[in-house]
Design a protein around this motif. Structure first.
Motif, PDB file in Angstrom:
ATOM      1  N   GLN A  29       0.839  -1.205   0.000  1.00  0.00           N
ATOM      2  CA  GLN A  29       0.000   0.000   0.000  1.00  0.00           C
ATOM      3  C   GLN A  29       0.866   1.244   0.000  1.00  0.00           C
ATOM      4  O   GLN A  29       1.874   1.316   0.712  1.00  0.00           O
ATOM      5  CB  GLN A  29      -0.923   0.019   1.219  1.00  0.00           C
TER       6      GLN A  29
ATOM      7  N   SER B 280      -2.956   0.633  -4.499  1.00  0.00           N
ATOM      8  CA  SER B 280      -3.701   0.805  -3.255  1.00  0.00           C
ATOM      9  C   SER B 280      -3.001   1.883  -2.448  1.00  0.00           C
ATOM     10  O   SER B 280      -1.773   1.844  -2.267  1.00  0.00           O
ATOM     11  CB  SER B 280      -3.728  -0.511  -2.470  1.00  0.00           C
TER      12      SER B 280
ATOM     13  N   GLU C  89      -3.468   5.249   0.750  1.00  0.00           N
ATOM     14  CA  GLU C  89      -4.203   5.721   1.923  1.00  0.00           C
ATOM     15  C   GLU C  89      -5.233   6.796   1.577  1.00  0.00           C
ATOM     16  O   GLU C  89      -6.174   7.029   2.326  1.00  0.00           O
ATOM     17  CB  GLU C  89      -3.230   6.263   2.973  1.00  0.00           C
TER      18      GLU C  89
ATOM     19  N   LYS D 139      -2.830   8.422  -4.060  1.00  0.00           N
ATOM     20  CA  LYS D 139      -2.967   7.498  -5.189  1.00  0.00           C
ATOM     21  C   LYS D 139      -2.700   8.206  -6.509  1.00  0.00           C
ATOM     22  O   LYS D 139      -2.008   7.667  -7.390  1.00  0.00           O
ATOM     23  CB  LYS D 139      -4.368   6.890  -5.190  1.00  0.00           C
TER      24      LYS D 139
END
Length: 350
Positions: A26, A324, A326, A331
């Motif tokens: 992530q 992916s 936060e 992103k």
């Protein structure tokens, strides 16, 4: 147990891009810093410092294209000096740190091995992206349109299918197209352009860049338009119109702003045609099923890839589908910095 974090670095000739990911892949943070490497390695050092003010990790994966900057006499020297600068700066930040450099199909190497594989490290950021995507999609055309260049690569049966690995061979096979949405001089897009009902000649002068075009069309955000303008002036709509007018020998005040917006759109189509022709060349040499083929877009010029997919009737996907993060903001920045995200992800998955 502490969570493993890794920063992926993409050292370009005009920008330094960095993406921080956790052990789940992530994205925790992403940043692009203007880094005019042609002014000296001090620019890279300052850009690294800027990133490290916000990101920290024990592991780093580095890819690059900045070795092409004309401060270096050759690419070999550029790779060595950039690698040494990254090693020194990142080692200063933390005593126990792992720093590895992406060497294409040879994988990752430490600083002690860089000298033996400089040709495998040089300008391989696009291959990091392709290797990452090849694990996610069976068949696709990956197009990364950045500030200066466009990378085009095929993925087939989960493997990268490229004809060239060096800049020279990639340019020969239309896999590296020297056109981008910020720094490209407009004289590189065409010799003539439609304006006011006729085809007019374009001045062979560095009066304006594609950053001016996409400021006028509204496609480019200021955060993606970090490079200096052709005349060193501001990046406002009025200044962009003034610069683009010079390309055809006019002053901006001679016609309404709407005329310059139309001219900007003409330049946009000229640039899109350059990318389109390269993609059509690739498609003509391969057997694909249009039902399963996807165009996957990345970079600050992703909006052009989306338009191209519509023209060709091919399914479009953004690289953001594979990220992916936060937040949407993070992103979107990771999408612009996709090679940095990809090299971090590849380094983490080993």
């Amino acid at each position: 147990m502490s969570q493993k974090r890794m920063i992926g670095w993409d050292v370009g000739g005009a920008h330094l891009k960095a993406v921080l990911i956790n052990d789940q892949g992530q994205v925790l943070d992403a940043k692009q810093v203007y880094c005019p490497l042609w002014k000296g390695l001090g620019e890279l050092e300052s850009a690294i410092d800027c990133v490290l003010l916000e990101m920290h990790a024990d592991s780093h994966a580095v890819t690059m294209t900045g070795e092409l900057a004309d401060i270096f006499p050759d690419r070999n020297t550029g790779v060595l000096q950039i690698s040494q600068t990254m090693q020194r700066k990142l080692s200063m930040a933390k005593h126990e740190v792992v720093i590895e450099f992406f060497a294409g199909d040879k994988g990752f190497v430490g600083i002690d091995t860089v000298k033996q594989v400089t040709s495998d490290i040089a300008s391989m950021n696009w291959l990091a992206s392709v290797h990452f995507l090849a694990k996610k999609v069976p068949q696709a055309i990956f197009i990364d349109i950045g500030s200066t260049t466009t990378d085009i690569a095929l993925v087939c049966d989960g493997r990268s299918q490229v004809q060239g690995l060096t800049d020279a061979t990639r340019m020969q096979f239309d896999e590296l197209v020297y056109t981008g949405v910020v720094r490209t001089p407009l004289m590189a897009l065409a010799q003539k352009i439609p304006f006011s009902g006729r085809l007019v000649n374009i001045a062979a002068e560095h009066f304006a860049t594609t950053g001016d075009v996409y400021t006028l069309t509204g496609d480019l955000s200021l955060s993606d338009n970090m490079a200096d303008t052709a005349d060193g002036a501001d990046k406002s709509v009025a200044s962009s119109a003034r610069r683009i007018a010079r390309m055809i020998g006019w002053d901006a005040e001679e016609v309404p702003l709407s005329a310059w917006i139309k001219l900007a759109n003409a330049f946009k189509h000229a640039q899109l045609n350059l990318v389109r022709q390269a993609v059509l060349t690739k498609l003509s040499s391969e057997q694909y099923s249009n039902a399963s083929l996807q165009l996957i877009g990345a970079g600050a010029g992703e909006f052009l890839t989306e338009s191209l997919a519509q023209q060709l009737g091919i399914q479009y996907r953004s690289v953001s589908d594979f990220i992916s993060a936060e937040s949407i903001l993070i992103k979107n920045m990771a999408k612009v910095c996709f090679p940095a995200f990809a090299v971090a992800s590849l380094g983490l998955s080993r």
